[in-house]
Motif scaffolding. Structure first.
Motif, PDB file in Angstrom:
ATOM      1  N   GLU A   1      29.937  22.388 -20.558  1.00 33.56           N
ATOM      2  CA  GLU A   1      30.308  22.126 -22.136  1.00 33.56           C
ATOM      3  C   GLU A   1      31.464  21.148 -22.353  1.00 33.56           C
ATOM      4  OE1 GLU A   1      31.412  26.255 -23.250  1.00 33.56           O
ATOM      5  OE2 GLU A   1      33.420  26.324 -22.171  1.00 33.56           O
TER       6      GLU A   1
ATOM      7  N   ILE B   1      32.644  16.985 -30.113  1.00 31.55           N
ATOM      8  CA  ILE B   1      33.037  17.661 -31.442  1.00 31.55           C
ATOM      9  C   ILE B   1      34.537  17.322 -31.894  1.00 31.55           C
ATOM     10  CG2 ILE B   1      31.339  19.396 -31.632  1.00 31.55           C
ATOM     11  CD1 ILE B   1      33.462  21.418 -30.653  1.00 31.55           C
TER      12      ILE B   1
ATOM     13  N   SER C   1      29.787  30.061 -21.888  1.00 29.89           N
ATOM     14  CA  SER C   1      29.674  28.698 -22.120  1.00 29.89           C
ATOM     15  C   SER C   1      28.604  28.617 -23.200  1.00 29.89           C
ATOM     16  CB  SER C   1      28.898  27.961 -20.898  1.00 29.89           C
ATOM     17  OG  SER C   1      28.531  26.898 -21.346  1.00 29.89           O
ATOM     18  N   PHE C   2      29.037  27.681 -24.150  1.00 26.76           N
ATOM     19  CA  PHE C   2      28.419  27.218 -25.497  1.00 26.76           C
ATOM     20  C   PHE C   2      26.976  26.662 -25.228  1.00 26.76           C
ATOM     21  CE2 PHE C   2      32.706  27.333 -26.973  1.00 26.76           C
ATOM     22  CZ  PHE C   2      32.475  28.161 -28.203  1.00 26.76           C
ATOM     23  N   ASN C   3      27.100  26.020 -23.943  1.00 28.48           N
ATOM     24  CA  ASN C   3      25.663  25.294 -23.439  1.00 28.48           C
ATOM     25  C   ASN C   3      24.645  26.433 -23.365  1.00 28.48           C
ATOM     26  OD1 ASN C   3      27.849  23.182 -23.785  1.00 28.48           O
ATOM     27  ND2 ASN C   3      26.398  22.030 -22.846  1.00 28.48           N
TER      28      ASN C   3
ATOM     29  N   PHE D   1      30.280  18.495 -24.655  1.00 25.12           N
ATOM     30  CA  PHE D   1      29.974  18.728 -26.076  1.00 25.12           C
ATOM     31  C   PHE D   1      31.342  18.965 -26.775  1.00 25.12           C
ATOM     32  CE2 PHE D   1      30.038  23.065 -28.362  1.00 25.12           C
ATOM     33  CZ  PHE D   1      29.582  22.484 -29.583  1.00 25.12           C
TER      34      PHE D   1
ATOM     35  N   ASP E   1      23.337  28.490 -26.218  1.00 28.75           N
ATOM     36  CA  ASP E   1      22.958  27.679 -27.365  1.00 28.75           C
ATOM     37  C   ASP E   1      23.671  28.417 -28.696  1.00 28.75           C
ATOM     38  OD1 ASP E   1      21.152  26.326 -26.348  1.00 28.75           O
ATOM     39  OD2 ASP E   1      19.605  27.988 -26.396  1.00 28.75           O
ATOM     40  N   LYS E   2      25.330  28.302 -28.437  1.00 36.83           N
ATOM     41  CA  LYS E   2      25.863  28.631 -29.515  1.00 36.83           C
ATOM     42  C   LYS E   2      26.654  27.437 -30.276  1.00 36.83           C
ATOM     43  CE  LYS E   2      26.938  33.481 -29.229  1.00 36.83           C
ATOM     44  NZ  LYS E   2      27.686  34.492 -29.410  1.00 36.83           N
ATOM     45  N   GLU E   3      26.366  26.220 -29.939  1.00 30.77           N
ATOM     46  CA  GLU E   3      26.981  24.931 -30.396  1.00 30.77           C
ATOM     47  C   GLU E   3      26.818  24.894 -31.968  1.00 30.77           C
ATOM     48  OE1 GLU E   3      24.487  24.709 -28.001  1.00 30.77           O
ATOM     49  OE2 GLU E   3      24.619  23.155 -26.531  1.00 30.77           O
ATOM     50  N   ASP E   4      25.730  25.012 -32.433  1.00 26.02           N
ATOM     51  CA  ASP E   4      25.595  25.193 -33.948  1.00 26.02           C
ATOM     52  C   ASP E   4      26.394  26.219 -34.674  1.00 26.02           C
ATOM     53  OD1 ASP E   4      23.843  22.998 -33.738  1.00 26.02           O
ATOM     54  OD2 ASP E   4      22.095  24.238 -33.733  1.00 26.02           O
TER      55      ASP E   4
END
Lengths: 67, 167
Positions: free
Chosen positions: B64, B71, B148-150, B67, B153-156
């Motif tokens: 992550e 940001i 992990s965000f990746n 990513f 799938d919690k990036e958005d």
């Protein structure tokens, strides 16, 4: 009360909880069940010949061990 | 005697309470990963930032980072920063990883990398997972993210939360 004093040390003798941040040593290659990937493949090959069957080593399949 | 034991038990649990949403940020004074400069929570008092606890031995953590860098340099998230606290026993490994990451990104990382080699901060936060991230605004924990965000799938979702916090 005596029971409590007997039970408390017993509780400390049981399995230890490893916090996620303390898992550095557990995450090393040597802590794997088969630390050497090359020899693991070879051992798996020998095992399948010796036993006359293969599979059911985790991952895919139903785990029946049959061929 | 029973009361004393019960009080000690409750006290023991409360001392190790995990950080939850709405809590004040656990104070920290940590060294930068690749220099001797110290960073405290007071330095980031008026900022919205994501405090991430990571390790070089954790695959999800490393995944992550690209990513996070993305940001951290995003102009639409002006005023937001990423603070990544590394908990490796030997920070050298983490420094090596950061250098590799920067080479891959093609620029110096926008993440503030700190070192907590004795894991005192991870213990203080009673981190339930590695990686773990806390979205912080005005010294308050707005959100806790486990994992992990990746991979989750919690990036958005995170970007949405950051934008809401920056308003």
């Amino acid at each position: 009360m005596k029971k409590i004093f007997l039970l408390v040390p017993l509780a400390f003798l049981s399995c230890t909880h490893v916090s996620p941040y303390d898992k550095e040593d557990l995450a090393t290659q040597k802590m794997l069940a088969k630390p050497l990937s090359e020899s693991a493949a070879f051992e798996s090959h020998v095992f399948s010949i010796r036993e006359g069957s293969f599979g059911a080593e985790g991952g895919f399949g139903g785990g029946c061990g049959c061929k | 005697m029973k009361k004393l034991l019960l009080t000690l038990l409750i006290l023991g649990f409360s001392l190790n309470a995990a950080v939850v949403e709405g809590d004040n940020v656990k104070p920290f004074k940590l060294k930068m990963l690749n220099s001797d400069e110290m960073v405290t929570n007071g330095d980031l008092k008026h900022r919205v930032y994501l405090l991430n606890i990571w390790a070089q031995w954790c695959k999800g953590c490393k995944k992550e980072m690209a990513f996070f860098d993305e940001i951290a340099k995003d102009n639409s998230l002006h005023g937001f920063g990423i603070v990544a606290v590394n908990i490796d026993k030997k920070p050298k490994k983490a420094i090596k990883f950061v250098k590799k990451l920067e080479k891959k990104l093609g620029h110096k990382s926008n993440i503030i990398f700190l070192s907590d080699s004795k894991k005192t901060y991870a213990k203080a936060c009673e981190a339930k997972a590695i990686p773990i991230s806390f979205l912080i605004k005005d010294e308050k924990v707005l959100k806790v993210y486990l994992g992990s965000f990746n991979t989750m799938d919690k990036e958005d979702e995170l970007i949405k939360e950051i934008k809401a916090a920056l308003k």
